[in-house]
Design a protein around this motif. Sequence first.
Motif, PDB file in Angstrom:
ATOM      1  N   LEU A 101     -23.848  14.754  12.897  1.00 54.69           N
ATOM      2  CA  LEU A 101     -22.889  13.660  12.757  1.00 54.69           C
ATOM      3  C   LEU A 101     -23.553  12.307  12.524  1.00 54.69           C
ATOM      4  CD1 LEU A 101     -19.837  13.292  12.745  1.00 54.69           C
ATOM      5  CD2 LEU A 101     -19.947  12.780  15.191  1.00 54.69           C
ATOM      6  N   PRO A 102     -24.635  11.955  13.245  1.00 54.22           N
ATOM      7  CA  PRO A 102     -25.280  10.655  12.984  1.00 54.22           C
ATOM      8  C   PRO A 102     -25.834  10.506  11.573  1.00 54.22           C
ATOM      9  CG  PRO A 102     -25.977  11.528  15.105  1.00 54.22           C
ATOM     10  CD  PRO A 102     -25.236  12.638  14.406  1.00 54.22           C
ATOM     11  N   LEU A 103     -26.135  11.621  10.915  1.00 57.90           N
ATOM     12  CA  LEU A 103     -26.620  11.562   9.542  1.00 57.90           C
ATOM     13  C   LEU A 103     -25.489  11.633   8.520  1.00 57.90           C
ATOM     14  CD1 LEU A 103     -29.724  13.941   9.791  1.00 57.90           C
ATOM     15  CD2 LEU A 103     -29.712  11.439   9.795  1.00 57.90           C
ATOM     16  N   ALA A 104     -24.445  12.391   8.856  1.00 55.57           N
ATOM     17  CA  ALA A 104     -23.363  12.610   7.898  1.00 55.57           C
ATOM     18  C   ALA A 104     -22.511  11.354   7.716  1.00 55.57           C
ATOM     19  CB  ALA A 104     -22.494  13.782   8.339  1.00 55.57           C
ATOM     20  N   LEU A 105     -22.175  10.672   8.802  1.00 49.30           N
ATOM     21  CA  LEU A 105     -21.295   9.513   8.696  1.00 49.30           C
ATOM     22  C   LEU A 105     -21.899   8.379   7.868  1.00 49.30           C
ATOM     23  CD1 LEU A 105     -19.625   9.305  12.224  1.00 49.30           C
ATOM     24  CD2 LEU A 105     -18.672  10.146  10.079  1.00 49.30           C
ATOM     25  N   PRO A 106     -23.165   7.985   8.078  1.00 55.99           N
ATOM     26  CA  PRO A 106     -23.733   6.948   7.187  1.00 55.99           C
ATOM     27  C   PRO A 106     -23.795   7.386   5.727  1.00 55.99           C
ATOM     28  CG  PRO A 106     -25.053   7.148   9.174  1.00 55.99           C
ATOM     29  CD  PRO A 106     -24.095   8.294   9.185  1.00 55.99           C
ATOM     30  N   ALA A 107     -24.020   8.706   5.498  1.00 56.45           N
ATOM     31  CA  ALA A 107     -24.095   9.197   4.121  1.00 56.45           C
ATOM     32  C   ALA A 107     -22.750   9.084   3.416  1.00 56.45           C
ATOM     33  CB  ALA A 107     -24.578  10.643   4.107  1.00 56.45           C
TER      34      ALA A 107
END
Length: 341
Positions: A132-138
């Motif tokens: 989730l911490p990587l997916a949301l900024p992407a």
Amino acid sequence: CCSPFFLFPAISAVMFSAGLLGNLTALALLARRRLGQRGRPLSLFHVLVTVLVLTDLLGTCLVSPVVLASYGRNRTMVRLAEGKRLCLYFAFAMSFFGLATMLVLFAMALERCLALGQPYLYERFLRRRSALPLALPALYALPAAFCALPLLGFGRYMQYCPGTWCFIQMRLRRTDQEDSGAREATYSLLYATLLLLLILAVLLCNLSVICNLVGMHRRGQTSRRPASLEQPARRRRLSMSEEVDHLILLAIMTITFIVCSLPFTIRAYMNKFMQSEDYKKDLLALRFLAINPIIDPWVFVILRPSVLRVIRSVLCCQMSLKTQENMQTTPAAESKSNNGF
């Protein structure tokens, strides 16, 4: 561009008010449902729905006031600020939020698809929110980078009649040089193609979810995990109900986005390959694209749990009738085959 004809400022004000009210109401309902489920962990789908509503709210608040300012001062966007800065800002925001909304919708569909179709991968990588911490900024970085290309020279943002709209240039102009004009038209085609690919991906994910739900219903397995067979029947029914509710909400939001984005996609392809010149149709396509963040929250507001239960009961009844017919047909076919021997 053309002379400004500010005939319908009230329409923009109503659209802004409807979008703001709908998104705030949707956020309030999400918070209320969360308070009613304090003992349960927050699902990833709930997080993505909240992200979608926040994206629509942010887009409405950052885009609509510019249109109202243009109407209020009786000036085009190009004349409101020096160097066309306000026009460039408006066009970037419009294209960015249109693409970001679709990416969030695709993330919602992919989450449901993996939850039902690949439960092992879902439990390992997504359910624990390690990605989730990587997916949301992407979800925001990718559309921001793509929509910044016209600011860097690939593609072009321009003002549309009656001077209260700025967006991606969709056609070759007579004053453009051949190379630069081709790049600008190509960018609009790439944007439309990206929207089309995301639509197809969301439809495929939804189709996969439907197939998995039908298979689970036929097998009598109403939960994603094998351990669900040991759970009480009420818990299993609750799990199946939640999956169907998620699918209904996702399907209606997908239909809404398709209706709002297809006119722009069609116009982009027609302008590229058929040299179609109709500014009224171009403006209509842009308005359809702008309506999507206004409709999305109202879809969530209207589809309350009581409404979802009614839709779910109708769908489940149809599935149950078809299952019973198949079960009755199979023994009859077997008896006929046995009699034949």
